[in-house]
Design a protein around this motif. Structure first.
Motif, mmCIF file in Angstrom:
data_model
loop_
_atom_site.group_PDB
_atom_site.id
_atom_site.type_symbol
_atom_site.label_atom_id
_atom_site.label_comp_id
_atom_site.label_asym_id
_atom_site.label_seq_id
_atom_site.Cartn_x
_atom_site.Cartn_y
_atom_site.Cartn_z
ATOM 1 N N ILE A 51 0.861 -1.180 0.000
ATOM 2 C CA ILE A 51 0.000 0.000 0.000
ATOM 3 C C ILE A 51 0.902 1.236 0.000
ATOM 4 C CG2 ILE A 51 -1.812 1.259 1.251
ATOM 5 C CD1 ILE A 51 -2.612 -1.479 2.484
ATOM 6 N N GLY A 52 0.883 1.972 -1.093
ATOM 7 C CA GLY A 52 1.786 3.113 -1.217
ATOM 8 C C GLY A 52 1.014 4.421 -1.317
ATOM 9 N N THR A 53 1.480 5.433 -0.614
ATOM 10 C CA THR A 53 0.862 6.742 -0.786
ATOM 11 C C THR A 53 1.534 7.453 -1.958
ATOM 12 O OG1 THR A 53 2.359 8.031 0.593
ATOM 13 C CG2 THR A 53 0.537 6.927 1.711
ATOM 14 N N VAL A 54 0.776 8.358 -2.555
ATOM 15 C CA VAL A 54 1.309 9.182 -3.635
ATOM 16 C C VAL A 54 0.982 10.620 -3.246
ATOM 17 C CG1 VAL A 54 1.331 9.567 -6.126
ATOM 18 C CG2 VAL A 54 0.616 7.352 -5.234
ATOM 19 N N SER A 55 1.961 11.510 -3.341
ATOM 20 C CA SER A 55 1.665 12.898 -2.993
ATOM 21 C C SER A 55 1.848 13.804 -4.199
ATOM 22 C CB SER A 55 2.513 13.364 -1.811
ATOM 23 O OG SER A 55 3.744 12.685 -1.758
ATOM 24 N N PRO A 56 0.838 13.857 -5.061
ATOM 25 C CA PRO A 56 0.942 14.679 -6.260
ATOM 26 C C PRO A 56 0.896 16.162 -5.889
ATOM 27 C CG PRO A 56 -1.244 13.697 -6.107
ATOM 28 C CD PRO A 56 -0.469 13.201 -4.936
ATOM 29 N N ALA A 57 1.761 16.945 -6.540
ATOM 30 C CA ALA A 57 1.788 18.374 -6.258
ATOM 31 C C ALA A 57 0.417 18.966 -6.556
ATOM 32 C CB ALA A 57 2.851 19.040 -7.122
ATOM 33 N N GLY A 58 -0.092 19.731 -5.607
ATOM 34 C CA GLY A 58 -1.379 20.384 -5.803
ATOM 35 C C GLY A 58 -2.563 19.424 -5.856
ATOM 36 N N GLY A 59 -2.322 18.156 -5.509
ATOM 37 C CA GLY A 59 -3.416 17.187 -5.510
ATOM 38 C C GLY A 59 -3.914 16.862 -6.901
ATOM 39 N N ASN A 60 -3.067 17.084 -7.908
ATOM 40 C CA ASN A 60 -3.471 16.825 -9.285
ATOM 41 C C ASN A 60 -3.185 15.373 -9.676
ATOM 42 O OD1 ASN A 60 -3.778 16.716 -12.041
ATOM 43 N ND2 ASN A 60 -1.875 17.831 -12.458
ATOM 44 N N PHE A 61 -4.249 14.566 -9.755
ATOM 45 C CA PHE A 61 -4.097 13.134 -10.014
ATOM 46 C C PHE A 61 -3.672 12.831 -11.454
ATOM 47 C CE2 PHE A 61 -7.125 11.476 -6.422
ATOM 48 C CZ PHE A 61 -6.289 12.066 -5.493
ATOM 49 N N GLN A 62 -3.582 13.877 -12.296
ATOM 50 C CA GLN A 62 -3.186 13.639 -13.685
ATOM 51 C C GLN A 62 -1.675 13.492 -13.842
ATOM 52 O OE1 GLN A 62 -5.554 12.998 -15.800
ATOM 53 N NE2 GLN A 62 -6.977 13.482 -14.147
ATOM 54 N N GLU A 63 -0.916 13.783 -12.776
ATOM 55 C CA GLU A 63 0.545 13.781 -12.963
ATOM 56 C C GLU A 63 1.053 12.331 -13.114
ATOM 57 O OE1 GLU A 63 3.098 13.048 -10.334
ATOM 58 O OE2 GLU A 63 1.417 11.984 -9.412
ATOM 59 N N PRO A 64 2.285 12.171 -13.665
ATOM 60 C CA PRO A 64 2.745 10.843 -14.094
ATOM 61 C C PRO A 64 2.778 9.775 -12.995
ATOM 62 C CG PRO A 64 4.282 12.568 -14.808
ATOM 63 C CD PRO A 64 3.235 13.244 -14.016
ATOM 64 N N VAL A 65 3.197 10.147 -11.777
ATOM 65 C CA VAL A 65 3.349 9.110 -10.750
ATOM 66 C C VAL A 65 1.976 8.567 -10.326
ATOM 67 C CG1 VAL A 65 4.267 8.575 -8.459
ATOM 68 C CG2 VAL A 65 5.529 10.106 -9.977
ATOM 69 N N THR A 66 1.004 9.460 -10.156
ATOM 70 C CA THR A 66 -0.343 9.011 -9.790
ATOM 71 C C THR A 66 -0.931 8.161 -10.907
ATOM 72 O OG1 THR A 66 -0.592 11.138 -8.678
ATOM 73 C CG2 THR A 66 -2.562 9.794 -8.863
ATOM 74 N N GLN A 67 -0.762 8.615 -12.137
ATOM 75 C CA GLN A 67 -1.302 7.868 -13.271
ATOM 76 C C GLN A 67 -0.670 6.478 -13.383
ATOM 77 O OE1 GLN A 67 -3.821 8.601 -15.552
ATOM 78 N NE2 GLN A 67 -4.297 10.114 -13.988
ATOM 79 N N ALA A 68 0.658 6.429 -13.247
ATOM 80 C CA ALA A 68 1.344 5.136 -13.347
ATOM 81 C C ALA A 68 0.921 4.234 -12.191
ATOM 82 C CB ALA A 68 2.853 5.343 -13.340
ATOM 83 N N THR A 69 0.685 4.821 -11.017
ATOM 84 C CA THR A 69 0.249 4.035 -9.864
ATOM 85 C C THR A 69 -1.138 3.452 -10.126
ATOM 86 O OG1 THR A 69 1.548 5.456 -8.419
ATOM 87 C CG2 THR A 69 -0.135 4.107 -7.367
ATOM 88 N N MET A 70 -2.016 4.291 -10.669
ATOM 89 C CA MET A 70 -3.368 3.815 -11.005
ATOM 90 C C MET A 70 -3.313 2.622 -11.938
ATOM 91 S SD MET A 70 -5.719 7.017 -11.892
ATOM 92 C CE MET A 70 -7.000 7.597 -10.826
ATOM 93 N N ASP A 71 -2.358 2.648 -12.890
ATOM 94 C CA ASP A 71 -2.242 1.553 -13.856
ATOM 95 C C ASP A 71 -1.626 0.303 -13.241
ATOM 96 O OD1 ASP A 71 -3.260 3.113 -15.807
ATOM 97 O OD2 ASP A 71 -1.324 3.685 -16.678
ATOM 98 N N SER A 72 -0.965 0.466 -12.092
ATOM 99 C CA SER A 72 -0.182 -0.644 -11.548
ATOM 100 C C SER A 72 -0.854 -1.350 -10.381
ATOM 101 C CB SER A 72 1.176 -0.135 -11.050
ATOM 102 O OG SER A 72 1.819 0.619 -12.030
ATOM 103 N N THR A 73 -1.812 -0.694 -9.735
ATOM 104 C CA THR A 73 -2.350 -1.257 -8.498
ATOM 105 C C THR A 73 -3.775 -1.763 -8.704
ATOM 106 O OG1 THR A 73 -3.118 0.928 -7.816
ATOM 107 C CG2 THR A 73 -0.966 0.240 -7.021
#
Ligand code: ADP
Ligand code: MG
Length: 572
Positions: free
Chosen positions: A378-400
């Motif tokens: 279970i990993g947290t992601v802290s996108p700048a400004g809470g923008n879920f469109q940024e690469p790390v959040t997007q890649a996480t969505m595809d991976s989990t």
């Protein structure tokens, strides 16, 4: 950092850099020919520790080994930095972490009660159990290092007390070469420990967090990304899972978060009890604390080290949960490194292969039906400004498999945990409640949400009474079930037996029409009365959350809902 060398250097091997008498760990990233010296080369390295004081000409020694972690008894209860230097041990030498100070990862003096399982002449291979030692209440299986193929046991010691530096067995490989085994061995952190028999995660974890267990459950061996803006409650969520999620072992990789937070955790957790055994919580834990005050490169290492330790215990048949806070800081470490290396950057300057790296990390989680163990990530992601469109959040969505999106609005309104009930996914069909029940709850929340929007755009007046009642039902489920105070002794954790009662109560509330007697009231007065009655119910329910403990007290919720639905006491 660059260094000149002659001889052999391998990509990914570690090196020690000697600076002012201290030795600093580094890893080889690139090898190039040295234009000035034919036959010699220049390596590009990333240094895991603070390089202050280094000068041209400092000595570098290559180890020939990739970055690895020491595996063996004593991992539990320990607190390390991102390179497996024990923080407690270091603190005994010096109150502050000083670069280059080394202490053995595992206690070399401690004695363990070893019981052999194999005997001379037996055939073994990497991953086989040759003996056991008790580690707290777990049985720690002593394994043949995973790098070995088929071997035979030459000798093994009798049952007795040994420390980790002593030889316990000798094995001979197929080329007749003899190897000495100890209670511990090193394993490279970027080579996943294999599964015996990988299978699909199917058993739901009781995390104690209602919104998760009811709506977005996670199973043993599953993966979840938990993104949220700053202050939305990611760290509190991780700590709550640490304390209450049912598992044999919890590993925390606190990656690049504030140092003060890490210190708090260490102090706080030492006083808490394990929910299943009642023992000290640290007995089932180990922590890799890599705060923002430590060098960035060590962050990258810490997640891999934590994963490898998790896989090691999974191979022994245990259910392990790995909590990483935050994977964005980890990704930033990769970004800094690839920036320094001059790689062609991908979106937002992250390395091009960041989606693969993130996928690779989550893929190391899973269930091993061959050993009976699992590793949940279970990993947290802290996108700048809470923008879920940024690469790390997007890649996480595809991976989990699961995704718990924390909402700024909910956090601002102090609706904790701030998991947006309309922005999550779970890979589990039937968890603690049926899919059908879950959908009915969701449909109610959804509709309540759209009625809420209608109210704020066109005003309460135009909303029909039945809709207003539905809105109040949604509000009640949100306030009394989804919201949970992580710091309240009784409210913080809800187990499945209680979830069942909560579900029964919610289904009754959702599935029944409630008739509020008009009794000559106009529309406004009627809605006021409805709100008043729901407020009363919510207050009662909240008190129930914080107090009801005996079986009878717990059942009172159902009686209360039945009474509320019939509105008998009001019907005159
Ligand atoms: P993040 O890690 O996302 O930046 P934190 O986890 O540090 O945010 O949470 C910020 C604050 O929100 C906490 O200090 C706490 O006051 C509050 N909070 C978050 N979750 C909860 C919760 N479940 N119950 C009560 N308070 C919470
Ligand atoms: Mg945080």
């Amino acid at each position: 950092m660059k260094a000149r060398f002659t001889g052999n250097v391998i990509m990914g091997e570690t090196a020690e850099i000697f600076v002012e008498g201290k030795s600093l760990q580094a890893e080889v990233l690139q090898i190039n020919p040295d234009p000035a010296n034919p036959g010699a080369g220049i390596v590009e390295m990333q240094v895991f520790e603070d390089l202050t004081g280094a000068v041209i000409g400092d000595l570098v020694e290559f180890t020939g080994k990739p970055l690895s972690v020491q595996l063996g008894p004593g991992l539990l209860t320990s607190i390390w930095d991102g390179l497996q230097n024990p923080l407690y041990k270091l603190a005994e030498q010096n109150a502050y972490l000083i670069p280059g100070i080394k202490a053995p990862a595992l206690d070399e003096e401690r004695l363990w009660d070893f019981t052999p399982i194999v005997k001379a002449g037996d055939e073994v291979k990497g991953g086989d159990v040759i003996g056991t030692v008790p580690e707290g209440r777990l049985t720690h299986k002593i394994l043949v290092p995973f790098s070995f193929g088929k071997c035979s046991v030459v000798s093994i010691i009798n049952a007795g007390s040994v420390n980790i530096t002593r030889e316990i067995a000798q094995i001979k490989d197929e080329r007749n070469k003899t190897h000495s085994l100890k209670l511990v061995f090193h394993h490279p952190v970027k080579s996943p420990i294999p599964f015996r028999e990988r299978s699909i995660p199917d058993k739901t974890i009781s995390t104690g967090v209602r919104v998760i267990d009811l709506l977005a459950p996670v199973s043993y061996g599953g993966t979840v990304g938990n993104p949220g803006p700053f202050g939305a409650g990611k760290t509190v969520m991780q700590h709550t899972l640490c304390k209450y999620a049912l598992a044999d072992i919890i590993i925390m990789a606190a990656c690049g978060e504030r140092a003060g937070e890490a210190v708090e955790v260490f102090k706080d957790f030492a006083e808490l009890k394990d929910p299943t055994t009642g023992e000290n919580l640290m007995n089932r834990m180990c922590i890799f604390g890599n705060t923002s005050s430590m060098p960035v490169a060590a962050r990258e290492a810490s997640v891999f080290i934590a994963l490898t330790v998790g896989e090691y215990y999974r191979y022994q048949g245990y259910n392990v949960i790995l909590l990483a806070d935050s994977t964005s800081r980890w990704a930033q470490a990769l970004r800094e490194r690839s920036g320094r290396q001059g790689d062609i950057p991908g979106p937002e300057a992250f390395p091009m292969d960041i989606p693969d790296q993130i996928k690779g990390m989550y893929q190391r989680a899973g269930v091993d039906s061959g050993t009976g163990g699992s590793l949940t990530f279970i990993g947290t992601v802290s996108p700048a400004g809470g923008n879920f469109q940024e690469p790390v959040t997007q890649a996480t969505m595809d991976s989990t498999g699961g995704f718990w999106g924390l909402s700024q609005d909910r956090a601002d309104a102090k609706k904790y945990p701030a998991i947006d009930p309309l922005a999550y996914t779970s890979s589990i069909y039937d968890g603690f409640i049926s899919w059908k029940d879950r959908n009915r709850i969701l449909a109610t929340l959804n509709e309540a949400n759209s009625i809420d929007q209608t109210i704020s755009t066109i005003g309460l007046k135009k909303v029909p009474v039945e809709k207003y009642i539905l809105f109040q039902k949604g509000l009640t489920i949100d306030f009394c079930v989804l919201q949970q105070d992580a710091f309240h002794k009784q409210d913080a954790c809800t187990r499945p037996e209680r979830l069942e009662i909560l579900n029964e109560a919610m289904q009754k509330l959702i599935g029944n029409d409630i008739y509020f007697s008009e009794n000559g009231k106009d529309d406004e007065e009627l809605k006021e009365m409805i709100k008043y009655r729901f407020d009363e119910l919510r207050q009662w329910w909240k008190d129930w959350n914080e107090s009801a403990q005996s079986d009878e007290e717990i059942r009172e919720l159902i009686a209360k809902i039945e009474e509320f639905i019939s509105q008998e006491e009001y019907a005159q």
